[in-house]
Every structure is written in C-alpha cells, then in structure tokens.
Design an enzyme around this catalytic site. Structure first.
Site: not given
Ligand code: BES
Ligand code: ZN
Ligand code: MN
Length: 496
Positions: A270, A275, A282, A293, A352, A354, A356
């Site tokens: 990734k 992000d 966020k 990220d 968010d 993104e 996947r």
């Molecule tokens: N990059 C984040 C995941 C992340 C969160 C990494 C905290 C490190 C620390 C990812 O893109 C994300 O935002 N995931 C969301 C998914 C949700 C919207 C389904 C999440 O984990 O909140």
């Molecule tokens: Zn992310």
């Molecule tokens: Mn995200």
C-alpha cells in the site's frame, strides 16, 4: 569497509578477543553467568573490573543491561562493554538481534567510532553472526534529517562481528553480509516512512523506488497516470482523483537467470503517501501520522532490494500503487461506484477505506504480470490496531498452507504476525445493493472485512495479507519497535 549511502559497513573477523582492534568491544553475558573460562585474561585486562561487576551483581546479564569499563592493558580494544543477553534458555536469534541493536545504540550514544560485537552462545554460527550484523546495522538509523541544529550522535563508522570460530569456507563472512543487507534495507524503509508527504509525493516515492531498484539491478517500471488509465485501474484512479498529485504504480522485477518459470512471488504494498481520509475526512488529532500510510509500499520496495542483493533464486515482482487520499472538489464521494481493472465494481461507502481500493488494482496487476503467489503489506485498518495493538501484525489469507509459509518466514525474520480469520460470513458485511461489493463492512471485525475485500481481488491465487497498521510506526528510535526502550537521548536502563 566503505560506508555506503545506507549505512556503515560491517566486517567479519575470526579472532581472539585480545586482538580485536576497536573502540568498544561488546560481549554478551547471560543471566547469572560467571566470568566465562572462554576469556582468559579478560578480568586482568580490565584491572579486575569485570570480576567485581559480576561478583557484586552490578552486571547480572539481564536483557539489554550494559556494563562498560576501559581495558587497562594487553587487549587491543580501548573499552569493554558487557551486554546483558538474558536467560540462556530464552536465547534465540531474535533476542540476539535486539541485544546487538541495543548495545550498538548505547555505543552510538557514547559517540563510539568503531564497535565490535562478539558472537557467543549456542545458536548456529551463521544465523548468529547474521542476526548480529543486522542488529548492529539497525542502530545506524537516524530520524532527524530535517533538523538544522543539533543532531543525534552520528552512526558508528566501523562495525565488526567477531567470532571465536574460524571461517575457512567464508560462510560466516557471507552471513554477516546477509545481515548487513537486511539491516540496510530495513533502515531505508524506515527513512521512507519518516519522510513528510510534501516531500514524498507519489511521483517522488516512485523516483526513489526506481533509484533503489536500479541501484541493485532490479528491472524498474513506473506507470504514470496515462498508463494507469489505459489499464483501467479505476479503484486507484478513484482514490487519486481528489489529489493534485498524480498517482503512480511502481513495478520492480527480480528475474534471475536460471530461475524456474514458477513459482513467481508477487509482493504488493500500500503506497498512500498521505491519508486524510478524503471526503470521509479523519479528525485532526494524530492525522500527521498518516504520512506513514505508504509503509507497506516501502516494505515491498526494500524487500525487493534485499531480494536482489541476496540473489534469491526465484522470480519476484513488487507492485506498489501510490497516491494521496485527499478531499477536494474532484474527490470521490460516499455512494460513488468505481470499477477495478479486473472489472469488479465497488460502492464506496467510506472514502477513508482507500487502501483496499488501490490494493485491489495492485493485486490484480501483480497477477496480470505473472505472479503465482501473492503477499500484500498494508497499514490497512485501525481495527487491526485495536485487535493486536502495536505488538503484532495481522495475518490473513488462503489457503492455510500458504499463510503458514508466510507466518513461519516472518517469525524467522523476527517480524511478528498473528493469524486472523476470514470467515465466509464477513463477505455478507460487504454486500452492496448496487455494485459487486462495498468498500466498508461497518463496525464489527474491521480488520477481517478489509481482508475479505482484498480476497475478492486476489484472483484465486494463494494470497497472504499483512495488516501492519499497528506495527509500522515506533514512537522513538528503539532497537525494534517499542518493546525494549533504549532511546538515543537517554542512557539505556535494564528493564526491571
Ligand atoms: N490508513 C488507515 C488505517 C490506519 C489507521 C493505519 C490508524 C494506522 C493507524 C486506513 O486507510 C483507514 O483509514 N482505515 C479505516 C477503514 C474504515 C473507514 C472502514 C479505519 O481503520 O478506520
Ligand atoms: Zn490509509
Ligand atoms: Mn484511510
């Protein structure tokens, strides 16, 4: 022993300890160990300091404990460091690697220019010296390149792994070299993760990957936005839409002469250089962290570097889709439907989620390029951090036999991951009314539904997914992650 761009050299020597020329000779000591008969003259050469420290239990050999004393005579080294290695019964290469890093960090903090580490204990000799070399190299990482004033102490300039065993076949020397490659490659990945997103844009990330790849003889291909569009990577393009920075797909290939046609390992990382969450933005608190990220992408690029330098006898392809995730007037919005390169449609519930999306196109492309087995690495979900904390990465995939290969390999490398389930029921959480799949499965089992989404894009190949959201970032310069704090700014203390 030339310094390289990525750190100091590490040499190997088979020698009596009295003959090692260095500023600091580091010798691991086990818990409760008495002065080893292995080292005649050591006590005398330190004016009795070693014997006194062991007898008074000032030095007990607990993990990462340190006792430093000058050599007063006879030995060619200036100072001695006894380094706690913990219980003999708990000793393994992972402990040894960490002990070497902790000792070298302590040496670095004392502005030592040349340091040597003695290999002892009953591990297999080659794996022991490899772990030491890797551990020593890890100490040369610096996270302060953007400070214009006072910097951390400089890395140690000359590192040496010392063995009491001779090395007629040069196999220990080769093992030290392997450790150096692994340590260097890890440090380069760390440097990339620390880079702020205004500097490491997707195209700069791709340029850096190209430099790293060409430097070690990988074939390099960087896809720009036109080529990405021609391949119809609608998921990657969807995420990239909100950003002024154009996306890239980084492709690194290791195709050594004589490698079998199959298997072909496909590594997919990734590469979100920042992000924000996009329109599903966020909260501000802690958002600065989201510059990392692209950690999965950095891991893939640097793994490819190590694979090339170690001359792995199999074909490996690295694919890193890279983009920012930004809100803007052009950004994708919740409810939008995107079409992946393989034709699957996705209803975007949360912009968010993104990672996947871009990995969906990345996995598809790795298969397209001929991969027969897939491993992806991604800072994918906060839910994985809730499940496993910062202690282990989540490991998903299918079939079990392939997941087990990845788990055992990670364990041998000292990279902890823990198997997580992919129950069929998770697919129901992703079922969309209007498209093939939704990109978010709601509140429950967030790390598992994210993995389930990726499974849809693995094209039925053996595939493993590492969710490294919890393990990608450490809060300080420490041996490895947070487990054993030896910050550069304060003297190390033995954990109670
Ligand atoms: N990059 C984040 C995941 C992340 C969160 C990494 C905290 C490190 C620390 C990812 O893109 C994300 O935002 N995931 C969301 C998914 C949700 C919207 C389904 C999440 O984990 O909140
Ligand atoms: Zn992310
Ligand atoms: Mn995200």
């Amino acid at each position: 022993m030339a310094r390289t761009a990525s750190g100091p050299g590490v040499a190997f020597t088979a020698s009596r300890i009295a003959d090692v020329e260095t500023d600091l000779l580091m010798i691991p000591m086990f818990d409760g160990e008495e002065l080893p008969a292995q080292f005649p003259g050591l006590d005398e050469a330190t004016g009795g300091a070693v014997g006194r420290a062991l007898a008074s239990r000032e030095m007990q050999g607990r993990p990462y404990e340190l006792f430093i004393t000058p050599f007063t005579a006879d030995f060619k080294a200036s100072r001695l460091a006894l380094v706690g290695a913990g219980k003999g019964s708990e000793f393994n290469t992972e402990r040894l690697r960490r002990v070497a890093t902790a000792a070298a960090l302590a040496a670095r903090q004392r502005r030592v220019r040349r340091a040597a580490f003695l290999s002892r204990g009953d591990l297999e000799a080659a794996s022991a010296v490899q772990a030491i070399a890797e551990g020593l190299l890890l100490s040369s990482f610096s996270g302060d390149r953007y400070k214009s004033g006072e910097r951390n102490s400089p890395p140690i300039e000359e590192l040496l792994v010392v063995s009491l065993e001779t090395d007629p076949g040069h196999s220990l020397e080769a093992a030290v070299d392997r450790g150096r490659v692994l340590g260097e490659s890890c440090n380069i990945a760390r440097e990339l993760c620390n880079e702020p997103s205004n500097i490491l844009t997707p195209s700069v990330f791709a340029d850096r990957a190209a430099d790293i790849g060409r430097g070690v003889g990988l074939s390099v291909e960087i896809l720009d936005e036109d080529e990405i569009a021609r391949l119809r990577m609608g998921l990657l393009l969807g995420v990239a839409r909100g950003s002024a920075e154009p996306p890239r797909v980084i492709v690194l290939r290791h195709e050594p002469a004589g490698a079998p046609a199959a298997p072909v390992l496909g590594l997919v990382g990734k590469g979100i250089t920042f992000d924000t969450g996009g329109i599903s933005i966020k909260p501000a608190d802690g958002m600065e962290r989201m510059k990392d990220d692209m950690a999965g992408g950095a891991a893939v690029i640097c793994a490819m570097r190590a694979i090339a330098l170690l001359k792995a006898p199999v074909k490996v392809i690295g694919v890193v889709p890279a983009t920012e995730n930004m809100p803007s007037g052009r950004a994708i919005k919740p409810g939008d439907v995107l079409t992946g390169a393989g034709g699957k449609t996705v209803e975007v519930i949360n912009t968010d989620a993104e990672g996947r999306l871009i990995l969906g196109d990345g996995l598809w492309y790795a298969k397209q390029l001929g991969a027969t087995h897939l491993v992806d690495v991604a800072t994918l979900t906060g839910a994985c951090v809730v499940a496993l904390g910062k202690v282990a990465a989540g490991l998903f995939g299918q079939p079990d036999a392939w997941v087990e290969v990845v788990r055992r390999t990670a364990q041998r490398a000292g990279d902890r991951c823990w198997p997580m389930p992919l129950y069929d029921e998770y697919a129901e959480q992703l079922r969309s009314e209007i498209a093939d799949v939704m990109n978010s499965g709601g509140r429950g089992a967030g790390a598992c539904t994210a993995a389930m989404f990726l499974k849809e894009f693995a094209g039925g190949l053996p595939w493993a997914h590492l969710d490294v959201a919890g393990t990608a970032w450490a809060e300080a310069t420490q041996p490895l992650g947070f487990q054993h704090p030896v910050p550069l700014t304060a003297p190390p203390v033995a954990p109670e």
